[in-house]
Design a protein around this motif. Sequence first.
Motif, PDB file in Angstrom:
ATOM      1  N   ASP B 296      66.942  -1.416 -77.841  1.00  0.00           N
ATOM      2  CA  ASP B 296      67.349  -1.363 -76.433  1.00  0.00           C
ATOM      3  C   ASP B 296      66.547  -2.326 -75.558  1.00  0.00           C
ATOM      4  O   ASP B 296      66.947  -2.634 -74.438  1.00  0.00           O
ATOM      5  N   ASN B 297      65.395  -2.792 -76.071  1.00  0.00           N
ATOM      6  CA  ASN B 297      64.585  -3.718 -75.277  1.00  0.00           C
ATOM      7  C   ASN B 297      64.451  -5.100 -75.897  1.00  0.00           C
ATOM      8  O   ASN B 297      63.530  -5.842 -75.587  1.00  0.00           O
ATOM      9  N   GLU B 300      65.526  -8.443 -72.238  1.00  0.00           N
ATOM     10  CA  GLU B 300      65.078  -7.804 -70.998  1.00  0.00           C
ATOM     11  C   GLU B 300      66.144  -7.842 -69.911  1.00  0.00           C
ATOM     12  O   GLU B 300      66.345  -6.872 -69.186  1.00  0.00           O
ATOM     13  N   GLU B 302      69.396  -7.537 -67.809  1.00  0.00           N
ATOM     14  CA  GLU B 302      70.371  -6.454 -67.883  1.00  0.00           C
ATOM     15  C   GLU B 302      71.790  -6.893 -67.535  1.00  0.00           C
ATOM     16  O   GLU B 302      72.725  -6.100 -67.606  1.00  0.00           O
TER      17      GLU B 302
END
Lengths: 367, 367
Positions: B296-297, B300, B302
Amino acid sequence: MSRKEDVEAALLRLRPVVNEALSDVVDGSPPEQLTSASQHLIDAGGKRLRPVILLLAAEAVADRHISDGTDGDATAGDNPGSRLPGIPDDPSDYRHFPAADGRGVDVLTAAACVEVVHTFSLIHDDILDDDDVRRGVPAVHQQYGDEMAILAGDKLFARSFELLLETGASPANSVPALGMLSRTCVKLCEGEGLDISFEDRDGVSVPEYLQMVDLKTGVLFAATASIPAVVLGHKEAVDPLAGYGREVGRAFQIKDDLLDLTASTEALGKQRGSDLVEGKQTIVTAHAREQGIDVDNLVESETLEEVTEDEIDDAVEQLEDAGSIAYARDMARDCVERGKEHLSALPDTRPRQLLTDIAEHLVEREK
Amino acid sequence: MSRKEDVEAALLRLRPVVNEALSDVVDGSPPEQLTSASQHLIDAGGKRLRPVILLLAAEAVADRHISDGTDGDATAGDNPGSRLPGIPDDPSDYRHFPAADGRGVDVLTAAACVEVVHTFSLIHDDILDDDDVRRGVPAVHQQYGDEMAILAGDKLFARSFELLLETGASPANSVPALGMLSRTCVKLCEGEGLDISFEDRDGVSVPEYLQMVDLKTGVLFAATASIPAVVLGHKEAVDPLAGYGREVGRAFQIKDDLLDLTASTEALGKQRGSDLVEGKQTIVTAHAREQGIDVDNLVESETLEEVTEDEIDDAVEQLEDAGSIAYARDMARDCVERGKEHLSALPDTRPRQLLTDIAEHLVEREK
C-alpha cells in the motif's frame, strides 16, 4: 364463498408455496454482501401475484391432459365442485406437473423465475427512480449501495434464466419459453426507458402512456400467464393466456394510478395524490391533459411534506369533472373484460374461474 | 508467416465479419436514447477477441464433421496446408455452419452474443468503478447518465439470450448453451462483486485474487470457447474448449496486471503503474504482500496527476526484487501451457493452431 374470498383463499394457499420456492433462489456463493443484497427484496415478501397467476394458469391448461389425456370433454374427478384437476392438494405436485408429452414439469420453479425477474426490475427501477422504500423495507440500493444493487439485479436477472432452464420441460418446450422470457426482458427495459424519457417531457398522450404500461407491466404479466402453457406443451393455450396477462397487467397499472387519487393515505401507506405532487405521468393525467386541464398545476405544493388533503381533494374533483377518473376506471374494467374473453378459449374450470376472479379483484381492490 | 502475423491476419479477417454482425444487435425500438446508449460501446469497436475465439473454436470442432461425417481420420481437402475445413472463404458460411446433426447453425450470432454479454458487463462495471473512458470513447454512463447506462446494460443482457436463441441450433443443443450462458452471467456478477468487496479489504491472497479473476474473466472466456461445441453438438469438444478458455481468460487478466507495470505509459494509453497508485489489487501485489512487501506504500503519490515515472520505476524494482513480477509472468505462461494441453484433445487443424497462437500472443503482447 364470494369472489373476493375465493381469491384471498387462493392467495393464502399459494403464497407460502411460492415463498418456500423463493427462499433459496440465491445460493451462498461469495461475496456475502451480494447474496444478501440479491435476497433482500425477495425475503421482504410481497403479493406474489405473478407466481400465483402462473400456478393457476398451469392448472387451467393441465386440466384436459390430466383428466383423460384427450382434448375432449373432461369429467369431474376427486375434486367435487370443479372439473379436473381443481387445485393440487400437495404443493409438491407443482414440482412435477403433468405436461402434454407426459413429462413432469416443475412449474413452481417457473413461478419463482417470473418473481425473480420482477424483483430484478424493481431493484434497478428503485435506483433509477431513487425510491427509498420497497415492500416495507429499505430499497436494495438504500441498504447496500448503488453498486451492490446494480449487481444484485444483474445476478437475479441471470438466475431467472437458470431457473427457467431447471423446470425439467423438454428442450422443445424450454426453448420457446426462454425466447419469451428474453423478449420480455428486452421489452421491460424499453418500458422503463420510456418511463424515464417521459420525465423530460411536458406531457405524454394516452397512447404513449399505454405503450409504456404495456412494456413495463403488460409483457411480464403476459409471459407469466403463458409460460406454463409453453413449458407444459399446450400450444393452443399460449395466445389466450398471453392475452389475458397483457390485459390484466394493463388493468393493474391503471388501477394503481387510480388508487393514488382515490384511496386514503392510510390505506395506501403513502400520501394520497403523490403522483400529482411529484409530476408523474399517469393514465388519469394523460387523459386530463387531452381535455385541456393544466395538469402540472393541479396541485400547488411541490413536496409531499407541504401538500394538504384539501389540495388533493380539489385536484381530484377537477379530474372527476374532466371525466378522467371515470375514463381510467372504464378502461381498467374494459381490460378485465377483454382478459376474460381471452380466457374463454380455455376449458371452464375452477382454476380458470380463479384467474377471472383475480382480474376482477385487481380492479376492485381498495389499496 | 510468424505466429504473431498469423494471429493478426486472423483478427484482421474476422473482425469485420464480427462488426457487421454486431451492427444491428439493438433494433430501433423507442426510446431512442436507450437504443443509442445500448449501441454506444458496441459501435466503439474493441479487439473482438471473444467473438474471434468463438469462430475459431467453431472451425476447430466442425473440422471432423465437415471432412467426412465421421469421427475418424479426416483427410486434407480443398484447403492446402491445413486439414479441413481451414477457414471459410465466405463470411456468410458462419451463418450456416455445419452441426453434427446436419443442421446449419449461425455461429456468427453466437459470436455476437458473447460480445454483447461482454459489453453489458463493461457498461455496468464502468458505473461501479466510476471509469470515464472505454474503448477511446466516453463510458456509457458518462455520455448518457447512470440511469440509461443501467438500462442499456440490462437490455444488452436480455438481448444476449435472444441472440443465443437465434442460432438455428436444435433445441437439444440450444438448451445446454443457454444453461452455460446463464451460469456464466451469474458467475460474472459474483466476480465483479468480489472485486468490489476487495476494495474494502487491506489485502487479498493470491488464491482469492485468482478466484475473482476466474469468475470475472475466466468463465466468459470458457463459455466463449465452448459454446460453439455445444450448439454444433460436438459434446466431446466442450470440456477441452472450456478448459482452454478458462486458462486463456486467466492469462489475459494476469497479463493486463503485468502490462500496467511493465509497458510504457505511451503504449498503455494511460499512466503506467495506475493500479499501484489507485490501490487496485492485482496478482503482482497479492504475491508481493505475501512476500512481506508493504504494497500500500510502494507509491507515495495518491493521484495519477502527481505520480512520477521515477516513483513507478522504484516500485517496479521492489516488486521485481520480491520475485512478484516473475511470479506473475510464470503463472501467465503456465496458463497458456495448460490451455494448449486442453486443446490437444481436438484434432490438429489450422483453426486449433490459431487458438494456440492467440493464447501465446495474449501473453506476449506489449500493450
